[in-house]
Design a protein around this motif. Structure first.
Motif, PDB file in Angstrom:
ATOM      1  N   THR B 148       0.831  -1.206   0.000  1.00 18.45           N
ATOM      2  CA  THR B 148       0.000   0.000   0.000  1.00 18.45           C
ATOM      3  C   THR B 148       0.869   1.262   0.000  1.00 18.45           C
ATOM      4  O   THR B 148       2.085   1.196   0.202  1.00 18.45           O
ATOM      5  CB  THR B 148      -0.988  -0.019   1.192  1.00 18.45           C
ATOM      6  OG1 THR B 148      -0.258  -0.156   2.412  1.00 18.45           O
ATOM      7  CG2 THR B 148      -1.959  -1.186   1.060  1.00 18.45           C
ATOM      8  N   SER B 149       0.232   2.406  -0.236  1.00 22.65           N
ATOM      9  CA  SER B 149       0.999   3.638  -0.480  1.00 22.65           C
ATOM     10  C   SER B 149       1.212   4.472   0.783  1.00 22.65           C
ATOM     11  O   SER B 149       1.741   5.575   0.708  1.00 22.65           O
ATOM     12  CB  SER B 149       0.279   4.477  -1.544  1.00 22.65           C
ATOM     13  OG  SER B 149      -1.029   4.794  -1.113  1.00 22.65           O
ATOM     14  N   ASN B 150       0.807   3.943   1.935  1.00 24.77           N
ATOM     15  CA  ASN B 150       0.947   4.725   3.168  1.00 24.77           C
ATOM     16  C   ASN B 150       2.229   4.362   3.929  1.00 24.77           C
ATOM     17  O   ASN B 150       2.864   3.337   3.666  1.00 24.77           O
ATOM     18  CB  ASN B 150      -0.277   4.491   4.073  1.00 24.77           C
ATOM     19  CG  ASN B 150      -0.421   3.034   4.503  1.00 24.77           C
ATOM     20  OD1 ASN B 150      -0.159   2.123   3.706  1.00 24.77           O
ATOM     21  ND2 ASN B 150      -0.820   2.807   5.727  1.00 24.77           N
ATOM     22  N   GLY B 188       1.138   0.525  -4.326  1.00 24.47           N
ATOM     23  CA  GLY B 188       1.229   1.981  -4.241  1.00 24.47           C
ATOM     24  C   GLY B 188       2.287   2.576  -5.159  1.00 24.47           C
ATOM     25  O   GLY B 188       3.399   2.059  -5.259  1.00 24.47           O
ATOM     26  N   THR B 190       3.888   5.224  -4.777  1.00 19.48           N
ATOM     27  CA  THR B 190       4.984   5.852  -4.046  1.00 19.48           C
ATOM     28  C   THR B 190       6.184   4.901  -3.940  1.00 19.48           C
ATOM     29  O   THR B 190       7.245   5.292  -3.497  1.00 19.48           O
ATOM     30  CB  THR B 190       4.530   6.240  -2.625  1.00 19.48           C
ATOM     31  OG1 THR B 190       3.832   5.137  -2.055  1.00 19.48           O
ATOM     32  CG2 THR B 190       3.619   7.452  -2.675  1.00 19.48           C
ATOM     33  N   GLY B 211      -1.827   6.653  -5.283  1.00 22.37           N
ATOM     34  CA  GLY B 211      -0.663   7.405  -4.816  1.00 22.37           C
ATOM     35  C   GLY B 211       0.058   8.198  -5.885  1.00 22.37           C
ATOM     36  O   GLY B 211       1.078   8.817  -5.610  1.00 22.37           O
ATOM     37  N   GLN B 215      -0.073  11.834  -3.418  1.00 21.17           N
ATOM     38  CA  GLN B 215       0.826  11.129  -2.510  1.00 21.17           C
ATOM     39  C   GLN B 215       2.267  11.028  -3.041  1.00 21.17           C
ATOM     40  O   GLN B 215       3.117  10.372  -2.440  1.00 21.17           O
ATOM     41  CB  GLN B 215       0.288   9.733  -2.171  1.00 21.17           C
ATOM     42  CG  GLN B 215      -1.003   9.782  -1.339  1.00 21.17           C
ATOM     43  CD  GLN B 215      -1.585   8.397  -1.114  1.00 21.17           C
ATOM     44  OE1 GLN B 215      -0.914   7.495  -0.644  1.00 21.17           O
ATOM     45  NE2 GLN B 215      -2.848   8.232  -1.480  1.00 21.17           N
ATOM     46  N   GLY B 217       3.702   9.848  -6.104  1.00 20.61           N
ATOM     47  CA  GLY B 217       4.236   8.891  -7.074  1.00 20.61           C
ATOM     48  C   GLY B 217       4.273   9.457  -8.483  1.00 20.61           C
ATOM     49  O   GLY B 217       3.505  10.353  -8.824  1.00 20.61           O
ATOM     50  N   SER B 237      -6.585   8.168  -9.167  1.00 19.53           N
ATOM     51  CA  SER B 237      -6.442   9.482  -8.563  1.00 19.53           C
ATOM     52  C   SER B 237      -7.794   9.863  -7.977  1.00 19.53           C
ATOM     53  O   SER B 237      -8.831   9.711  -8.627  1.00 19.53           O
ATOM     54  CB  SER B 237      -5.992  10.506  -9.613  1.00 19.53           C
ATOM     55  OG  SER B 237      -5.949  11.786  -9.014  1.00 19.53           O
TER      56      SER B 237
END
Lengths: 271, 271
Positions: B148-150, B188, B190, B211, B215, B217, B237
């Motif tokens: 994931t992107s977090n 993600g 990122t 992301g 975020q 990326g 997005s």
């Protein structure tokens, strides 16, 4: 509800039973299908018959979402009925949610504010910033999946990261999160022998334990390895109680099954 | 919808853009709050203005559940509007669900039958028997969280099990599950540099990539490392498009932002 209030209720009722309200329209007594809201009618009858025997109810959100808006309405009516008539009873939204920061806050609002549950189950896969938004809510608990009671638990949860199983990493890591005193954990009863180890990592936290009965776990074993000075256990039973009978006597049959478990708990608590 | 139908649509529109419908009443234009259903009014305007530029829409269920029954109704209206007016568009319920066997089937029914989404996002923590019930549905995809992107992705997902990161174990293991050809994965943007490795494990699967933009990326990097012969990417997005303006021109502003991304995608696809 605070942890202390929950412990007081457990001692008063000599019960740490949680009843899972997993309502499947294919399994409830046929005569209820004539009702305007068969799901709520079923829940209300179960709650009316069993509330003196248990300290918590746990609707699993999947069973409500599957029926769309009607299901969500039945969930809302159920939590409102509990909060109005039995505010002393602890409520768990078994939702297994988890998302990125601000999105987790939206889930927390859904279950803590809109539906006013005392707690919600959350999956740990996305880590700290997916769980902390839930922990920011006052007098609410977040129940993190650690070791689940299904076969798939062995796919990832019991694999080792740096010599320590994933579920133990989840327990360890979560202790460092902000407001971690509001965490409880899901630990399946089918793996009671793991509980001694788990208690060395989180001695004080409450554990929500599914899998007693239908899934084969033993209440005696869970208590032997998992109980702490504050009891620290909520034992969940769903199908074994709520589907004890599919006839008009279903609520009394559920109460009998719940009473069997409560009596067993009383013996353990008072010995 | 089948994967081939999705690929056809991507080639036709020269776009692999997915627009996230994460509707927060605090962020939408004020004039919409007078509407009977502000959430659906917002979504309808965004869909009407952007459907020629994207191939997928992805409502995140948290944003609907936070508004209770009204939110769930808005979600239902949104998916019905999409299925009736734009059946060629791929729909994703970003729900991140996951539970034990029969309970996962109830979630699958909620999103594949009651709401008729083409796909749903699912968390892998509970393993095989929590995911396979989703894979049993015909012409539906299950989008498994991998990386994931977090920030919290580094808590567990990137830790190593037997010398291989958890998210790679998820990718590897999931390939052996029944009907695994219906899996897609969340990766993600990122972490675009991880995509080359990921493609050695799952060369053919579609990836849902959040992301990009907000975020941090880069679309170029994601395509460089993640694209395959069938494109194999859906770039999501949300905020960057739907909240491009908070005035009455919000839908046109969203279309402009979506078009920027679509043009960038067209350049990549046709070079």
């Amino acid at each position: 509800m605070t942890t202390n209030q929950l412990v007081t209720e457990i001692r008063k009722k000599n019960s740490f039973l949680c009843i899972g309200l997993d309502v499947d329209l294919n399994k409830i007594p046929k005569h209820l299908l004539k009702e305007d809201d068969p799901i709520f009618a079923f829940n209300k009858a179960i709650i009316d018959a069993t509330n003196h025997l248990c300290v918590a109810y746990k609707p699993n959100t999947a069973f409500y979402e599957a029926y769309g808006i009607k299901g969500w309405q039945a969930l809302e009516k159920t939590i409102n009925y509990l909060n109005e008539n039995h505010p002393e009873i602890y409520t768990i939204a078994d939702a297994k949610r988890g998302d990125i920061g601000n999105t987790s806050t939206m889930y927390a609002k859904a279950f803590f504010e809109d539906l006013a549950f005392d707690s919600v189950t959350v999956a740990p896969y996305m880590g700290k910033d997916s769980v902390e938004p839930f922990l920011a809510f006052k007098n609410k608990h977040t129940i993190l999946l650690a070791l689940t009671s299904n076969q798939g638990a062995f796919d990832f949860q019991t694999k080792e990261i740096e010599g320590k199983e994933v579920y133990k990493q989840v327990l360890e890591t979560s202790k460092s999160w902000k407001n971690s005193e509001k965490l409880m954990y899901v630990v399946g009863a089918t793996k009671a022998e793991y509980l001694a180890d788990i208690r060395t990592i989180i001695p004080d936290s409450f554990l929500l334990v599914p899998g007693v009965g239908a899934q084969g776990g033993s209440l005696q074993d869970v208590c032997k390895f998992g109980m702490n000075s504050q009891i620290g256990l909520l034992i969940n039973s769903s199908r074994g109680i709520i589907y004890a009978s599919s006839n008009e006597d279903f609520a009394q049959a559920a109460a009998s099954k719940a009473e069997e478990l409560q009596k067993e708990m009383q013996t353990i608590l008072t010995k």
